[in-house]
Design a protein around this motif. Sequence first.
Motif, PDB file in Angstrom:
ATOM      1  N   ILE A   1       2.728  -9.921  16.029  1.00 29.61           N
ATOM      2  CA  ILE A   1       3.674  -9.818  14.925  1.00 29.61           C
ATOM      3  C   ILE A   1       3.317  -8.619  14.055  1.00 29.61           C
ATOM      4  N   ASP A   2       4.323  -7.984  13.466  1.00 27.22           N
ATOM      5  CA  ASP A   2       4.083  -6.856  12.571  1.00 27.22           C
ATOM      6  C   ASP A   2       3.701  -7.373  11.183  1.00 27.22           C
ATOM      7  N   MET A   3       3.050  -6.498  10.429  1.00 31.30           N
ATOM      8  CA  MET A   3       2.640  -6.836   9.063  1.00 31.30           C
ATOM      9  C   MET A   3       3.815  -7.336   8.220  1.00 31.30           C
ATOM     10  N   ALA A   4       5.021  -6.868   8.560  1.00 27.48           N
ATOM     11  CA  ALA A   4       6.208  -7.211   7.758  1.00 27.48           C
ATOM     12  C   ALA A   4       6.754  -8.587   8.100  1.00 27.48           C
TER      13      ALA A   4
ATOM     14  N   TRP B   1      13.414  -4.754   8.047  1.00 25.50           N
ATOM     15  CA  TRP B   1      13.405  -3.692   9.068  1.00 25.50           C
ATOM     16  C   TRP B   1      12.254  -2.733   8.783  1.00 25.50           C
ATOM     17  N   HIS B   2      11.583  -2.318   9.855  1.00 29.59           N
ATOM     18  CA  HIS B   2      10.544  -1.306   9.724  1.00 29.59           C
ATOM     19  C   HIS B   2      11.257   0.045   9.861  1.00 29.59           C
ATOM     20  N   THR B   3      11.841   0.494   8.745  1.00 25.61           N
ATOM     21  CA  THR B   3      12.761   1.634   8.811  1.00 25.61           C
ATOM     22  C   THR B   3      12.073   2.955   9.134  1.00 25.61           C
TER      23      THR B   3
ATOM     24  N   ALA C   1       4.316  -5.885   2.076  1.00 24.70           N
ATOM     25  CA  ALA C   1       5.548  -5.089   2.120  1.00 24.70           C
ATOM     26  C   ALA C   1       5.190  -3.613   2.174  1.00 24.70           C
ATOM     27  N   ASP C   2       4.983  -3.083   3.382  1.00 22.12           N
ATOM     28  CA  ASP C   2       4.699  -1.652   3.501  1.00 22.12           C
ATOM     29  C   ASP C   2       5.851  -0.866   2.882  1.00 22.12           C
ATOM     30  N   ASP C   3       5.539   0.337   2.379  1.00 22.11           N
ATOM     31  CA  ASP C   3       6.586   1.053   1.637  1.00 22.11           C
ATOM     32  C   ASP C   3       7.657   1.658   2.540  1.00 22.11           C
ATOM     33  N   ASP C   4       7.499   1.580   3.862  1.00 20.67           N
ATOM     34  CA  ASP C   4       8.547   2.118   4.732  1.00 20.67           C
ATOM     35  C   ASP C   4       9.440   1.014   5.301  1.00 20.67           C
TER      36      ASP C   4
ATOM     37  N   GLU D   1      -8.037  -0.979   3.244  1.00 21.84           N
ATOM     38  CA  GLU D   1      -8.696  -1.067   1.933  1.00 21.84           C
ATOM     39  C   GLU D   1      -7.708  -1.483   0.844  1.00 21.84           C
ATOM     40  N   GLN D   2      -6.461  -0.979   0.956  1.00 22.45           N
ATOM     41  CA  GLN D   2      -5.474  -1.265  -0.084  1.00 22.45           C
ATOM     42  C   GLN D   2      -5.078  -2.738  -0.062  1.00 22.45           C
ATOM     43  N   ARG D   3      -4.832  -3.267   1.132  1.00 22.03           N
ATOM     44  CA  ARG D   3      -4.442  -4.684   1.205  1.00 22.03           C
ATOM     45  C   ARG D   3      -5.599  -5.564   0.748  1.00 22.03           C
ATOM     46  N   ASN D   4      -6.830  -5.179   1.106  1.00 25.38           N
ATOM     47  CA  ASN D   4      -7.980  -5.968   0.670  1.00 25.38           C
ATOM     48  C   ASN D   4      -8.162  -5.897  -0.848  1.00 25.38           C
TER      49      ASN D   4
ATOM     50  N   MET E   1      -6.356   4.992  13.883  1.00 24.45           N
ATOM     51  CA  MET E   1      -7.088   4.078  12.988  1.00 24.45           C
ATOM     52  C   MET E   1      -6.079   3.195  12.255  1.00 24.45           C
ATOM     53  N   PRO E   2      -6.405   1.931  12.045  1.00 26.98           N
ATOM     54  CA  PRO E   2      -5.512   1.091  11.244  1.00 26.98           C
ATOM     55  C   PRO E   2      -5.303   1.690   9.854  1.00 26.98           C
ATOM     56  N   ARG E   3      -4.144   1.449   9.292  1.00 27.72           N
ATOM     57  CA  ARG E   3      -3.854   1.994   7.961  1.00 27.72           C
ATOM     58  C   ARG E   3      -3.870   0.904   6.898  1.00 27.72           C
TER      59      ARG E   3
ATOM     60  N   PRO F   1       0.867  -1.180   0.000  1.00 23.87           N
ATOM     61  CA  PRO F   1       0.000   0.000   0.000  1.00 23.87           C
ATOM     62  C   PRO F   1       0.904   1.231   0.000  1.00 23.87           C
ATOM     63  N   THR F   2       0.487   2.285  -0.657  1.00 19.46           N
ATOM     64  CA  THR F   2       1.332   3.479  -0.671  1.00 19.46           C
ATOM     65  C   THR F   2       0.468   4.718  -0.849  1.00 19.46           C
ATOM     66  N   TYR F   3       0.955   5.848  -0.349  1.00 22.09           N
ATOM     67  CA  TYR F   3       0.185   7.089  -0.494  1.00 22.09           C
ATOM     68  C   TYR F   3       1.117   8.260  -0.769  1.00 22.09           C
ATOM     69  N   THR F   4       0.545   9.303  -1.358  1.00 20.52           N
ATOM     70  CA  THR F   4       1.325  10.457  -1.789  1.00 20.52           C
ATOM     71  C   THR F   4       1.864  11.258  -0.613  1.00 20.52           C
TER      72      THR F   4
ATOM     73  N   GLU G   1      -2.268   2.086  -4.577  1.00 17.39           N
ATOM     74  CA  GLU G   1      -2.216   3.478  -4.128  1.00 17.39           C
ATOM     75  C   GLU G   1      -3.464   3.821  -3.336  1.00 17.39           C
ATOM     76  N   ASP G   2      -3.244   4.509  -2.236  1.00 14.52           N
ATOM     77  CA  ASP G   2      -4.358   5.056  -1.472  1.00 14.52           C
ATOM     78  C   ASP G   2      -4.729   6.370  -2.159  1.00 14.52           C
ATOM     79  N   ALA G   3      -5.538   6.260  -3.202  1.00 11.92           N
ATOM     80  CA  ALA G   3      -5.859   7.434  -4.024  1.00 11.92           C
ATOM     81  C   ALA G   3      -7.098   7.123  -4.857  1.00 11.92           C
TER      82      ALA G   3
ATOM     83  N   MET H   1      -4.196  -4.331  15.811  1.00 12.60           N
ATOM     84  CA  MET H   1      -4.680  -5.715  15.825  1.00 12.60           C
ATOM     85  C   MET H   1      -4.928  -6.265  14.421  1.00 12.60           C
ATOM     86  N   GLN H   2      -4.579  -5.496  13.396  1.00  6.55           N
ATOM     87  CA  GLN H   2      -4.888  -5.936  12.020  1.00  6.55           C
ATOM     88  C   GLN H   2      -4.252  -7.286  11.687  1.00  6.55           C
ATOM     89  N   GLU H   3      -2.972  -7.406  12.064  1.00  8.95           N
ATOM     90  CA  GLU H   3      -2.242  -8.631  11.727  1.00  8.95           C
ATOM     91  C   GLU H   3      -2.905  -9.829  12.392  1.00  8.95           C
ATOM     92  N   SER H   4      -3.148  -9.693  13.724  1.00  8.08           N
ATOM     93  CA  SER H   4      -3.767 -10.786  14.468  1.00  8.08           C
ATOM     94  C   SER H   4      -5.149 -11.118  13.927  1.00  8.08           C
TER      95      SER H   4
HETATM   96  C1  UGA Z   1       2.122  -0.078  11.507  1.00  7.61           C
HETATM   97  C2  UGA Z   1       2.264  -1.438  10.817  1.00  7.61           C
HETATM   98  O1  UGA Z   1       3.630  -1.669  10.496  1.00  7.61           O
HETATM   99  C3  UGA Z   1       1.426  -1.423   9.544  1.00  7.61           C
HETATM  100  O2  UGA Z   1       1.590  -2.641   8.860  1.00  7.61           O
HETATM  101  C4  UGA Z   1      -0.035  -1.191   9.911  1.00  7.61           C
HETATM  102  O3  UGA Z   1      -0.837  -1.111   8.740  1.00  7.61           O
HETATM  103  C5  UGA Z   1      -0.138   0.127  10.645  1.00  7.61           C
HETATM  104  O4  UGA Z   1       0.746   0.148  11.786  1.00  7.61           O
HETATM  105  C6  UGA Z   1      -1.563   0.410  11.127  1.00  7.61           C
HETATM  106  O5  UGA Z   1      -1.748   1.326  11.878  1.00  7.61           O
HETATM  107  O6  UGA Z   1      -2.481  -0.253  10.713  1.00  7.61           O
HETATM  108  P1  UGA Z   1       2.923   2.333  10.582  1.00  7.61           P
HETATM  109  O7  UGA Z   1       4.379   2.568  10.342  1.00  7.61           O
HETATM  110  O8  UGA Z   1       2.286   2.979  11.773  1.00  7.61           O
HETATM  111  O9  UGA Z   1       2.656   0.799  10.548  1.00  7.61           O
HETATM  112  O10 UGA Z   1       2.055   2.722   9.291  1.00  7.61           O
HETATM  113  P2  UGA Z   1       2.565   3.220   7.901  1.00  7.61           P
HETATM  114  O11 UGA Z   1       3.834   2.537   7.538  1.00  7.61           O
HETATM  115  O12 UGA Z   1       2.508   4.691   7.897  1.00  7.61           O
HETATM  116  O13 UGA Z   1       1.411   2.655   6.943  1.00  7.61           O
HETATM  117  C7  UGA Z   1       1.355   1.301   6.558  1.00  7.61           C
HETATM  118  C8  UGA Z   1       1.227   1.228   5.039  1.00  7.61           C
HETATM  119  O14 UGA Z   1       0.031   1.867   4.646  1.00  7.61           O
HETATM  120  C9  UGA Z   1       2.362   1.901   4.285  1.00  7.61           C
HETATM  121  O15 UGA Z   1       2.722   1.127   3.172  1.00  7.61           O
HETATM  122  C10 UGA Z   1       1.767   3.221   3.869  1.00  7.61           C
HETATM  123  O16 UGA Z   1       2.297   3.722   2.653  1.00  7.61           O
HETATM  124  C11 UGA Z   1       0.309   2.885   3.707  1.00  7.61           C
HETATM  125  N1  UGA Z   1      -0.597   4.013   4.015  1.00  7.61           N
HETATM  126  C12 UGA Z   1      -0.459   4.742   5.147  1.00  7.61           C
HETATM  127  C13 UGA Z   1      -1.608   4.326   3.129  1.00  7.61           C
HETATM  128  O17 UGA Z   1      -1.753   3.669   2.090  1.00  7.61           O
HETATM  129  N2  UGA Z   1      -2.442   5.388   3.407  1.00  7.61           N
HETATM  130  C14 UGA Z   1      -2.291   6.141   4.526  1.00  7.61           C
HETATM  131  O18 UGA Z   1      -3.074   7.095   4.719  1.00  7.61           O
HETATM  132  C15 UGA Z   1      -1.277   5.796   5.411  1.00  7.61           C
END
Ligand code: UGA
Length: 398
Positions: free
Chosen positions: A267-270, A324-326, A160-163, A136-139, A131-133, A65-68, A95-97, A296-299
């Motif tokens: 566990i983290d999404m990664a 790494w969650h950089t 693979a979150d973009d960070d 919608e994109q992962r679904n 709020m969980p992030r 998932p990724t956003y601008t 893309e979250d767009a 709690m999304q992962e669980s």
């Molecule tokens: C933590 C977890 O590592 C994520 O896997 C989890 O989705 C997130 O918490 C959560 O709150 O649900 P965190 O670093 O806080 O992650 O979140 P981000 O890395 O900012 O976002 C996770 C992913 O969603 C990224 O790939 C990011 O680009 C994307 N994202 C974030 C969107 O698509 N839209 C947004 O508005 C924010």
Amino acid sequence: MNRFFILLPWALIVIIVIDIDTKRTSVRDARHVPPPREGGAQGSRRTARTAANRTALPVIYAVTPTYTRAVQKAELTRLSNTFRQVPDFHWIVVEDAGARTELVSRLLARSGVLHTHLHALTPRRYKRSGMPRATEQRNAALGWLRAHRSRRTRGVVFFADDDNTYSLELFEEVPHLSSAHLSDVTSRLPPRSVSQLSRAPVRGGRALGGGRWRSGYGRGAAMRSTRRVSVWPVGLVGGRRYERPLVEKGRVVGWYTGWRADRPFAIDMAGFAVNLQVILANPRAVFKRRGSQPGMQESDFLKQITRVEELEPKAGNCTQVLVWHTRTEKVNLGNEPKRRQDTVLIEFRSPTGRRGPPPRSMVELHPVWESARPRVHPPRGSAVHLCTFHIQGNKGER
Ligand code: UGA
Ligand code: MN
């Protein structure tokens, strides 16, 4: 001697004819190789399948998932530089767009990674802290896999979150270990690692690209061999240097975590991957908004498809950090000029808040930018796959 002079012209004619025929064949062959192209789901699916058959390896599907924002291009560039090196890899970028942006489309087109480019807009009411992030994109990515992949495809899906930052060892292959490189690398390693490096490649057998790829940790150590759901440590997360599943006798027995160890899957999404067939066999398993607490999304997702006892530990029985969650620092752009901006328009971020189609390409607007652009040749056999998958904003919960 006489006979030699009689035969010589005939021999020359035969050689010339063979030469012409070979050239014709190669021209014909070239026409049959589909060029890398944009669009056309069919074409790229075919390419992906051919690749999978050739190597007999399950395809690794990465869901990003990724956003601008200002750091987006840097984040996706880092990921693409890693993913480009992994064979039989398919990058699903969502893309979250409200529409796919030109910036991401262009980046993907030049990435040399087989990809699918989707978009799904997060409803505004969910765009709040706490709020969980990316639900919608992962679904949307799961929906795409369910609509476009069948029981015939061997694959493994991970998120693979973009960070995040990935070691290639998580994907099993250590690149460019030709025998020359291998002896160069091995000469600097202790004997134990040498035997690990030169161990036979993973299940499915052959080293790829004429022996250029070797298994990093031997049979079944990384995510490609996931049978149901696999897990591994994640670095720089949960307020610790790393979190990891605790493993005893090859089974996950608990969680080393700095935050809510009482989660069913702490566990983290990664930190996990799911076999594609598990995704297809559980069509109702999705990331939830309703009833899901922060973190709690992962669980909540894993609960729907597996049990802790079934988890397959990877990365050396969960003893290595390979992701790494950089979390790139939020950049300070406080010194950007309000007026008298730079004369060259650099592609930096997608314009936000726009309705309608994305802006005309920067290439058309700014020839300077075009000529300054480095020419990238995607690796042979890669293909580009564009596809739109809409999720209606108000049907976010499914
Ligand atoms: C933590 C977890 O590592 C994520 O896997 C989890 O989705 C997130 O918490 C959560 O709150 O649900 P965190 O670093 O806080 O992650 O979140 P981000 O890395 O900012 O976002 C996770 C992913 O969603 C990224 O790939 C990011 O680009 C994307 N994202 C974030 C969107 O698509 N839209 C947004 O508005 C924010
Ligand atoms: Mn993150």
